[in-house]
Design a protein around this motif. Structure first.
Motif, PDB file in Angstrom:
ATOM      1  N   GLY A 257      -9.599  -0.506   1.308  1.00 22.81           N
ATOM      2  CA  GLY A 257      -9.269   0.435   2.363  1.00 22.81           C
ATOM      3  C   GLY A 257      -9.824   1.808   2.034  1.00 22.81           C
TER       4      GLY A 257
ATOM      5  N   LYS B  92      -9.513  -7.066  -0.729  1.00 18.82           N
ATOM      6  CA  LYS B  92      -9.325  -6.128   0.368  1.00 18.82           C
ATOM      7  C   LYS B  92      -9.589  -4.709  -0.136  1.00 18.82           C
ATOM      8  CE  LYS B  92      -6.002  -8.839   3.083  1.00 18.82           C
ATOM      9  NZ  LYS B  92      -5.932 -10.026   2.202  1.00 18.82           N
TER      10      LYS B  92
ATOM     11  N   TRP C  63      -9.721  -0.590   6.785  1.00 17.01           N
ATOM     12  CA  TRP C  63      -9.836  -1.589   5.734  1.00 17.01           C
ATOM     13  C   TRP C  63     -10.746  -2.736   6.149  1.00 17.01           C
ATOM     14  CZ3 TRP C  63      -7.958  -6.713   6.129  1.00 17.01           C
ATOM     15  CH2 TRP C  63      -7.318  -6.992   7.337  1.00 17.01           C
TER      16      TRP C  63
ATOM     17  N   TRP D 102      -4.853  -0.292   8.694  1.00 15.38           N
ATOM     18  CA  TRP D 102      -3.932  -1.233   8.056  1.00 15.38           C
ATOM     19  C   TRP D 102      -2.534  -1.058   8.646  1.00 15.38           C
ATOM     20  CZ3 TRP D 102      -4.384  -5.450   5.187  1.00 15.38           C
ATOM     21  CH2 TRP D 102      -3.262  -5.931   4.481  1.00 15.38           C
TER      22      TRP D 102
END
Length: 200
Positions: free
Chosen positions: A30, A28, A72, A64
Motif C-alpha cells: 500500500g 500486498k 494498494w 484499502w
C-alpha cells in the motif's frame, strides 16, 4: 512557482513465511501520501538483491477498507531459486511529479518446496480436550490450530523443532522427523496462575 513535494510511504503485508524457492509469491503493498492524495495508478516495482525486476504492478482504487488514502495492490513476485535469507526492494513511482519516490525493503526466508503434510493435534494434558488457537512453528513454517484443535502444515522432509504456545499454557517444544505425511499429537500443560499479591 513549484508545487511543494508530498511525502509518500509504503506498507507491505501478507508476505508468505517462508517463501517457496523457485515459485511465484504474492504480497500486498500500500502507498499513502502525507496530504491524503489519490495515488491510484502509482507503479510499484519489486527488485531482487541484484537489482533485477522480479514483479510489480499498479495500485488501484478504492483505498484499502477502513482507510481513506491507503492505495494498494496485490503483487505477483518471482521468488529466488535458492534457500536462505533474501530481500526484495519495492519502489513506488507516482504519475504525479509532486510526490516523492517511496522505497521499502522486505526481508524474508526462502525454503525448498514442501513435500509432506504434517497434521498437528494439540490437546490439554489434564482434560484431554483439544486446544484451539495454538500458535505452532515447525522450523520456519507456521500455523495455528483451528476450532477442532488441529492444524495442517506442508513442509520439506527433515527434522524439525516443533514449538507450540498459547496464553495460559506452558510453551511446548518437541522434535519431529518428517519423512512422509504424518500426524503429531502434542499435549500442552496449563500454566499455573500467577499468585496475586496480598496487601494488608
Amino acid at each position: 512557482m513549484n508545487e511543494e513535494n508530498h511525502e509518500t510511504s509504503l506498507a507491505v503485508w501478507d508476505v508468505p513465511s517462508p517463501v517457496i524457492a523457485g515459485r511465484r509469491a504474492t504480497l500486498k503493498v500500500g502507498i499513502a501520501c502525507s496530504s491524503g492524495c489519490d495515488l491510484a495508478g502509482t507503479r510499484i516495482d519489486v527488485h531482487n538483491e541484484t537489482g533485477l525486476r522480479v514483479g510489480g504492478g499498479r495500485v488501484l482504487s478504492p483505498p484499502w477498507p477502513g482507510t481513506t488514502a491507503l492505495y494498494w495492490a496485490e503483487l505477483d513476485v518471482a521468488a529466488p531459486e535458492t534457500e536462505g535469507d533474501h530481500s526484495w526492494t519495492l519502489e513506488a513511482t507516482s504519475p504525479e511529479p509532486s510526490h516523492t519516490q517511496a522505497t521499502s525493503i522486505v526481508r524474508f526466508v526462502a525454503s525448498r518446496p514442501p513435500e509432506h503434510r504434517v497434521t498437528v493435534e494439540v490437546i490439554d494434558k489434564a482434560t484431554g480436550m483439544r486446544v484451539t488457537g495454538v500458535e505452532l512453528r515447525l522450523g520456519r513454517f507456521r500455523a495455528t490450530t483451528n476450532d477442532a484443535g488441529m492444524a495442517d502444515v506442508e513442509v520439506p522432509g527433515g527434522t524439525y523443532e516443533v514449538c507450540a504456545w498459547k496464553i495460559g499454557y506452558d510453551v511446548l517444544s518437541h522434535t519431529a522427523h518428517v519423512a512422509g505425511d504424518t500426524t503429531i499429537q502434542l499435549e500442552m500443560t496449563a500454566a499455573p496462575e500467577a499468585e496475586q499479591p496480598y496487601w494488608m
